[in-house]
Scaffold this active site. Structure first.
Site, PDB file in Angstrom:
ATOM      1  CB  SER A 124      -0.852  -0.017   1.275  1.00  0.00           C
ATOM      2  OG  SER A 124      -1.462   1.230   1.475  1.00  0.00           O
TER       3      SER A 124
ATOM      4  CE1 TYR B 182      -3.873  -2.048   5.114  1.00  0.00           C
ATOM      5  CE2 TYR B 182      -3.242   0.188   4.541  1.00  0.00           C
ATOM      6  CZ  TYR B 182      -3.584  -1.090   4.158  1.00  0.00           C
ATOM      7  OH  TYR B 182      -3.629  -1.423   2.828  1.00  0.00           O
TER       8      TYR B 182
ATOM      9  CE  LYS C  84      -1.642  -4.499   3.292  1.00  0.00           C
ATOM     10  NZ  LYS C  84      -1.876  -5.803   2.634  1.00  0.00           N
TER      11      LYS C  84
END
Ligand code: UFG
Length: 320
Positions: A93, A117, A121
């Site tokens: 991402s 988050y 990643k």
């Protein structure tokens, strides 16, 4: 695993896929389940889409995110290695960049995610880099998605978020079908053309095709890819007001706006340089904002309440 199905379906003919592909379901946190999947057939490569993706939820429930996105990835890599399957395309991402000081953002920008988050990643990316260094038989492509928008042009495959949508366009689509009253714009005093945040929106079909180009690269015997990251974006920055206006035009619906405070942690301007993907994967986004909004509205108007309350694709025969 559901995400895997959806994004692949976005590229090819749906009925052909349903009759050709074998769907095996497993939770990546369940190693025994994964082992059964890998024992059932021989896999040449994996596209790893499975994971949780809501930034806000990751702040509330970090352990859940580390469990799915990091532990799940480790489980998958272990099982892949055990079965001699060492080609991987990983869904990363733009969140790994955090809030870069300037855009367009290239793959060598500092990686400073500022929420759990994004950190999950980045950790998964680092794990991939480490396993490649420990065993050069691996070839791994890390795809850093910018802001995916839209739906399959058929109108049968689209995003159907559970609860309140976390992202801009799923929220806008629910306003257009009458499920929500208005959109709060998170800040209109940024140093951008109209004061609202700027992002790099990419059509989901372009994004899905990026995976096919990445797979092709992994199987290209003339190059040893190692472990490489690529941005998947259009390279164009679009403001919140610009994309909302484009959606109003595509749908013929008025989206009532409320000007609100900035959302904590939001970058002012974030858009990609897709030059590396163009150069090395030979992939380039084809669609613009107008097509993203057209296809999003086609899906939303056919399925105002998502999959649960909507008509399913008509299938030929009983191949499903
Ligand atoms: N926005 C609003 N109102 C809303 C929702 C969003 O004004 O109700 C604005 C945001 O402030 C931002 C833009 O719309 O300027 C896009 O916001 P999104 O929430 O749709 O997307 P983000 O750019 O915040 O985040 C997305 C993904 C993340 C990913 C990140 C990478 O959701 O998973 O891009 O940049 F990590």
């Amino acid at each position: 695993m559901l995400i895997l199905a959806m994004k692949l379906l976005a590229v090819w003919d749906i009925q052909a896929i349903l009759s050709t592909f074998l769907l095996l379901q497993a939770d990546i946190r369940d190693k025994d389940g994964l082992e059964k999947v890998f024992a059932s057939a021989r896999f040449d490569a994996v596209i790893h889409f499975a994971g949780l993706k809501a930034v806000g939820e990751s702040v509330q429930k970090p352990l859940l995110y580390y469990d799915h996105n990091v532990v799940g990835t480790i489980n998958l890599l272990e099982i892949m290695a055990a079965h001699g399957c060492k080609k991987l395309v990983f869904s990363s991402s733009a969140a790994v960049y955090g809030s870069p000081k300037n855009s367009p953002c290239t793959e060598d920008f500092p990686l400073i995610p500022h929420n759990p988050y994004g950190r999950t990643k980045l950790m998964a990316e680092e794990i991939c880099r480490d396993i490649y260094h420990s065993d050069p038989e691996w070839s791994i492509i890390l795809l850093r998605y910018f802001n995916p928008v839209g739906a399959h042009p058929s109108g049968y495959v689209g995003e159907d978020p559970c609860g309140t949508p976390n992202n801009l366009m799923p929220f806008v689509q629910q306003i257009a079908v009458g499920r929500r009253p208005s959109l709060t714009i998170f800040g209109n005093n940024y140093a951008t053309k109209d004061g609202t945040g700027v992002r790099d929106y990419i059509h989901v079909v372009d994004l899905a095709e990026g995976h096919l180009f990445a797979l092709r690269k992994l199987f290209d015997s003339s190059s040893n890819i190692g472990c490489e990251a690529y941005n998947l974006g259009t390279g164009k920055g679009t403001s919140v007001l610009e994309i909302v206006n484009a959606f109003e035009k595509a749908s013929g619906k008025k989206i009532p706006l409320v000007m609100g405070q900035r959302r904590p942690g939001d970058a002012e301007i974030l858009f990609s340089s897709p030059a590396k993907a163009e150069r090395e994967l030979h992939w380039k986004a084809k669609y613009g904002i107008a097509e993203m909004c057209r296809d999003l509205w086609n899906w939303a108007s056919k399925h105002p309440y998502g999959y649960a309350a909507s008509e399913s694709p008509k299938l030929n025969g009983s191949s499903r």
